[in-house]
Design an enzyme around this catalytic site. Structure first.
Site, PDB file in Angstrom:
ATOM      1  N   GLY A   1      -9.717   3.903  -5.913  1.00 34.44           N
ATOM      2  CA  GLY A   1      -8.353   3.386  -6.105  1.00 34.44           C
ATOM      3  C   GLY A   1      -7.317   4.018  -5.198  1.00 34.44           C
ATOM      4  O   GLY A   1      -7.583   4.331  -4.044  1.00 34.44           O
ATOM      5  N   VAL A   2      -6.129   4.224  -5.784  1.00 35.00           N
ATOM      6  CA  VAL A   2      -5.040   4.777  -4.965  1.00 35.00           C
ATOM      7  C   VAL A   2      -5.359   6.212  -4.534  1.00 35.00           C
ATOM      8  O   VAL A   2      -4.989   6.650  -3.436  1.00 35.00           O
ATOM      9  CB  VAL A   2      -3.689   4.673  -5.716  1.00 35.00           C
ATOM     10  CG1 VAL A   2      -3.602   5.636  -6.888  1.00 35.00           C
ATOM     11  CG2 VAL A   2      -2.517   4.882  -4.766  1.00 35.00           C
ATOM     12  N   ASP A   3      -6.102   6.925  -5.370  1.00 33.69           N
ATOM     13  CA  ASP A   3      -6.525   8.306  -5.051  1.00 33.69           C
ATOM     14  C   ASP A   3      -7.352   8.299  -3.762  1.00 33.69           C
ATOM     15  O   ASP A   3      -7.122   9.078  -2.830  1.00 33.69           O
ATOM     16  CB  ASP A   3      -7.363   8.823  -6.231  1.00 33.69           C
ATOM     17  CG  ASP A   3      -7.573  10.327  -6.206  1.00 33.69           C
ATOM     18  OD1 ASP A   3      -8.317  10.818  -7.065  1.00 33.69           O
ATOM     19  OD2 ASP A   3      -6.987  11.003  -5.343  1.00 33.69           O
TER      20      ASP A   3
ATOM     21  N   ASN B   1      -7.502  12.205 -10.804  1.00 32.94           N
ATOM     22  CA  ASN B   1      -8.294  12.546 -11.991  1.00 32.94           C
ATOM     23  C   ASN B   1      -8.196  14.051 -12.199  1.00 32.94           C
ATOM     24  O   ASN B   1      -7.637  14.771 -11.382  1.00 32.94           O
ATOM     25  CB  ASN B   1      -9.750  12.087 -11.853  1.00 32.94           C
ATOM     26  CG  ASN B   1     -10.410  12.683 -10.632  1.00 32.94           C
ATOM     27  OD1 ASN B   1     -10.419  13.902 -10.461  1.00 32.94           O
ATOM     28  ND2 ASN B   1     -10.919  11.834  -9.760  1.00 32.94           N
TER      29      ASN B   1
ATOM     30  N   TYR C   1      -8.534   3.418 -15.110  1.00 30.93           N
ATOM     31  CA  TYR C   1      -8.305   3.981 -16.453  1.00 30.93           C
ATOM     32  C   TYR C   1      -7.924   2.919 -17.476  1.00 30.93           C
ATOM     33  O   TYR C   1      -7.655   3.242 -18.632  1.00 30.93           O
ATOM     34  CB  TYR C   1      -7.275   5.121 -16.383  1.00 30.93           C
ATOM     35  CG  TYR C   1      -7.832   6.429 -15.834  1.00 30.93           C
ATOM     36  CD1 TYR C   1      -9.155   6.507 -15.405  1.00 30.93           C
ATOM     37  CD2 TYR C   1      -7.056   7.560 -15.745  1.00 30.93           C
ATOM     38  CE1 TYR C   1      -9.669   7.688 -14.904  1.00 30.93           C
ATOM     39  CE2 TYR C   1      -7.550   8.759 -15.248  1.00 30.93           C
ATOM     40  CZ  TYR C   1      -8.867   8.819 -14.833  1.00 30.93           C
ATOM     41  OH  TYR C   1      -9.377   9.993 -14.345  1.00 30.93           O
TER      42      TYR C   1
ATOM     43  N   THR D   1      -3.415   2.042 -14.697  1.00 22.96           N
ATOM     44  CA  THR D   1      -3.679   0.604 -14.949  1.00 22.96           C
ATOM     45  C   THR D   1      -4.893   0.087 -14.194  1.00 22.96           C
ATOM     46  O   THR D   1      -5.234  -1.088 -14.298  1.00 22.96           O
ATOM     47  CB  THR D   1      -2.467  -0.257 -14.542  1.00 22.96           C
ATOM     48  OG1 THR D   1      -2.287  -0.148 -13.115  1.00 22.96           O
ATOM     49  CG2 THR D   1      -1.218   0.156 -15.273  1.00 22.96           C
TER      50      THR D   1
ATOM     51  N   ASP E   1       0.856  -1.190   0.000  1.00 20.96           N
ATOM     52  CA  ASP E   1       0.000   0.000   0.000  1.00 20.96           C
ATOM     53  C   ASP E   1       0.894   1.242   0.000  1.00 20.96           C
ATOM     54  O   ASP E   1       1.658   1.458   0.946  1.00 20.96           O
ATOM     55  CB  ASP E   1      -0.879  -0.058   1.265  1.00 20.96           C
ATOM     56  CG  ASP E   1      -1.763   1.156   1.416  1.00 20.96           C
ATOM     57  OD1 ASP E   1      -2.636   1.126   2.293  1.00 20.96           O
ATOM     58  OD2 ASP E   1      -1.577   2.135   0.666  1.00 20.96           O
ATOM     59  N   ILE E   2       0.812   2.031  -1.020  1.00 13.81           N
ATOM     60  CA  ILE E   2       1.705   3.201  -1.170  1.00 13.81           C
ATOM     61  C   ILE E   2       1.535   4.194  -0.016  1.00 13.81           C
ATOM     62  O   ILE E   2       2.470   4.930   0.317  1.00 13.81           O
ATOM     63  CB  ILE E   2       1.454   3.886  -2.532  1.00 13.81           C
ATOM     64  CG1 ILE E   2       2.646   4.760  -2.930  1.00 13.81           C
ATOM     65  CG2 ILE E   2       0.150   4.685  -2.545  1.00 13.81           C
ATOM     66  CD1 ILE E   2       2.618   5.221  -4.374  1.00 13.81           C
TER      67      ILE E   2
HETATM   68  N1  APR Z   1      -1.286   1.496  -3.065  1.00 12.29           N
HETATM   69  C1  APR Z   1      -0.651   1.237  -4.238  1.00 12.29           C
HETATM   70  N2  APR Z   1      -1.300   1.009  -5.403  1.00 12.29           N
HETATM   71  C2  APR Z   1      -2.651   1.026  -5.358  1.00 12.29           C
HETATM   72  C3  APR Z   1      -3.394   1.295  -4.181  1.00 12.29           C
HETATM   73  C4  APR Z   1      -2.644   1.533  -2.998  1.00 12.29           C
HETATM   74  N3  APR Z   1      -3.245   1.782  -1.821  1.00 12.29           N
HETATM   75  N4  APR Z   1      -4.727   1.238  -4.488  1.00 12.29           N
HETATM   76  C5  APR Z   1      -4.809   0.943  -5.798  1.00 12.29           C
HETATM   77  N5  APR Z   1      -3.569   0.805  -6.331  1.00 12.29           N
HETATM   78  C6  APR Z   1      -3.172   0.459  -7.697  1.00 12.29           C
HETATM   79  C7  APR Z   1      -4.190  -0.228  -8.548  1.00 12.29           C
HETATM   80  O1  APR Z   1      -4.257  -1.613  -8.256  1.00 12.29           O
HETATM   81  C8  APR Z   1      -3.610   0.033  -9.931  1.00 12.29           C
HETATM   82  O2  APR Z   1      -2.586  -0.899 -10.215  1.00 12.29           O
HETATM   83  O3  APR Z   1      -2.909   1.675  -8.371  1.00 12.29           O
HETATM   84  C9  APR Z   1      -2.972   1.426  -9.774  1.00 12.29           C
HETATM   85  C10 APR Z   1      -3.772   2.562 -10.418  1.00 12.29           C
HETATM   86  O4  APR Z   1      -5.160   2.264 -10.311  1.00 12.29           O
HETATM   87  P1  APR Z   1      -6.245   3.408  -9.930  1.00 12.29           P
HETATM   88  O5  APR Z   1      -6.055   3.814  -8.548  1.00 12.29           O
HETATM   89  O6  APR Z   1      -7.570   2.876 -10.366  1.00 12.29           O
HETATM   90  O7  APR Z   1      -5.829   4.664 -10.849  1.00 12.29           O
HETATM   91  P2  APR Z   1      -6.017   4.907 -12.417  1.00 12.29           P
HETATM   92  O8  APR Z   1      -6.158   3.626 -13.190  1.00 12.29           O
HETATM   93  O9  APR Z   1      -4.907   5.841 -12.780  1.00 12.29           O
HETATM   94  O10 APR Z   1      -7.422   5.650 -12.492  1.00 12.29           O
HETATM   95  C11 APR Z   1      -7.526   6.937 -11.944  1.00 12.29           C
HETATM   96  O11 APR Z   1      -9.335   6.275 -10.555  1.00 12.29           O
HETATM   97  O12 APR Z   1      -9.385   6.404  -8.301  1.00 12.29           O
HETATM   98  C12 APR Z   1      -9.770   7.044  -9.426  1.00 12.29           C
HETATM   99  O13 APR Z   1      -9.791   9.358  -8.836  1.00 12.29           O
HETATM  100  C13 APR Z   1      -9.107   8.386  -9.581  1.00 12.29           C
HETATM  101  O14 APR Z   1     -10.523   8.996 -11.388  1.00 12.29           O
HETATM  102  C14 APR Z   1      -9.210   8.568 -11.058  1.00 12.29           C
HETATM  103  C15 APR Z   1      -8.976   7.172 -11.603  1.00 12.29           C
END
Ligand code: APR
Length: 166
Positions: free
Chosen positions: A32-34, A24, A121, A118, A10-11
């Site tokens: 997700g990570v956001d 976004n 998106y 990944t 977890d980052i």
């Molecule tokens: N720590 C590390 N990596 C993570 C975590 C975490 N806590 N949570 C998710 N991830 C990984 C996902 O498994 C994926 O491999 O981060 C990567 C990016 O996935 P997303 O978070 O879905 O981001 P993205 O594909 O760039 O889409 C962005 O998603 O959450 C929304 O607000 C964000 O609208 C934006 C979109």
């Protein structure tokens, strides 16, 4: 000597100078990570982001890390995958370049990236990790003062994909 590491986890738990948020265009949080970053950083982060007036795809903006162990959060917006003929590769590469540009400006020595684009998106994992590794190697060759780049993987697919390219 700069190093590149691949870790699973977890980052939000990483005690580095900066973690990168896959945000976004609104910069007002999401899933997700956001979502994870905002929930750990706390409500002050959202207040801060409101004043950033969003972020173009491929661009990057920096905030304090607030309640995170990381000092800074670099918010970048990856491209949504639309089949590969909408400059997705170039835009994803721009994310890494602009994040690195901010490390220079802020004297950041250690930075951790999630696999931008990944998840929600839907950017194909192999293509995304190849761009991440290529842009990172290119940058570190010219900027040895960035000491450590960590690729943080949240699932095995991403982990093994990074391993392939490193
Ligand atoms: N720590 C590390 N990596 C993570 C975590 C975490 N806590 N949570 C998710 N991830 C990984 C996902 O498994 C994926 O491999 O981060 C990567 C990016 O996935 P997303 O978070 O879905 O981001 P993205 O594909 O760039 O889409 C962005 O998603 O959450 C929304 O607000 C964000 O609208 C934006 C979109």
């Amino acid at each position: 000597m700069s190093s590149i590491e691949i870790v699973e986890g977890d980052i939000t738990k990483l005690d580095v100078d900066a973690i990168v948020n896959a945000a976004n265009n609104s910069l007002l949080g999401g899933g997700g990570v956001d979502g994870a970053i905002h929930s750990v950083a706390g409500p002050e982060l959202l207040e801060d982001c409101r004043n950033l007036n969003g972020c173009e795809t491929g661009e990057a903006k920096i905030t304090d890390g607030y309640n995170l162990p990381a000092k800074y959060i670099i918010h970048t917006v990856g491209p949504v995958w639309k089949g590969g003929n909408n400059k997705e590769d170039e835009l994803l590469a721009e994310c890494y370049k602009n994040c690195f540009r901010l490390t220079e400006e802020y004297g950041i020595k250690t930075i951790a990236f999630p696999a931008i684009s990944t998840g929600v998106y839907r950017f194909p994992v192999d293509g995304a990790t190849q761009i991440a590794v290529q842009e990172t190697k290119k940058y570190l060759k010219e900027h040895p003062n960035l000491e450590k780049v960590i690729f943080v993987c949240f699932n095995d697919e991403v982990y093994s994909s990074y391993k392939n390219y490193l």
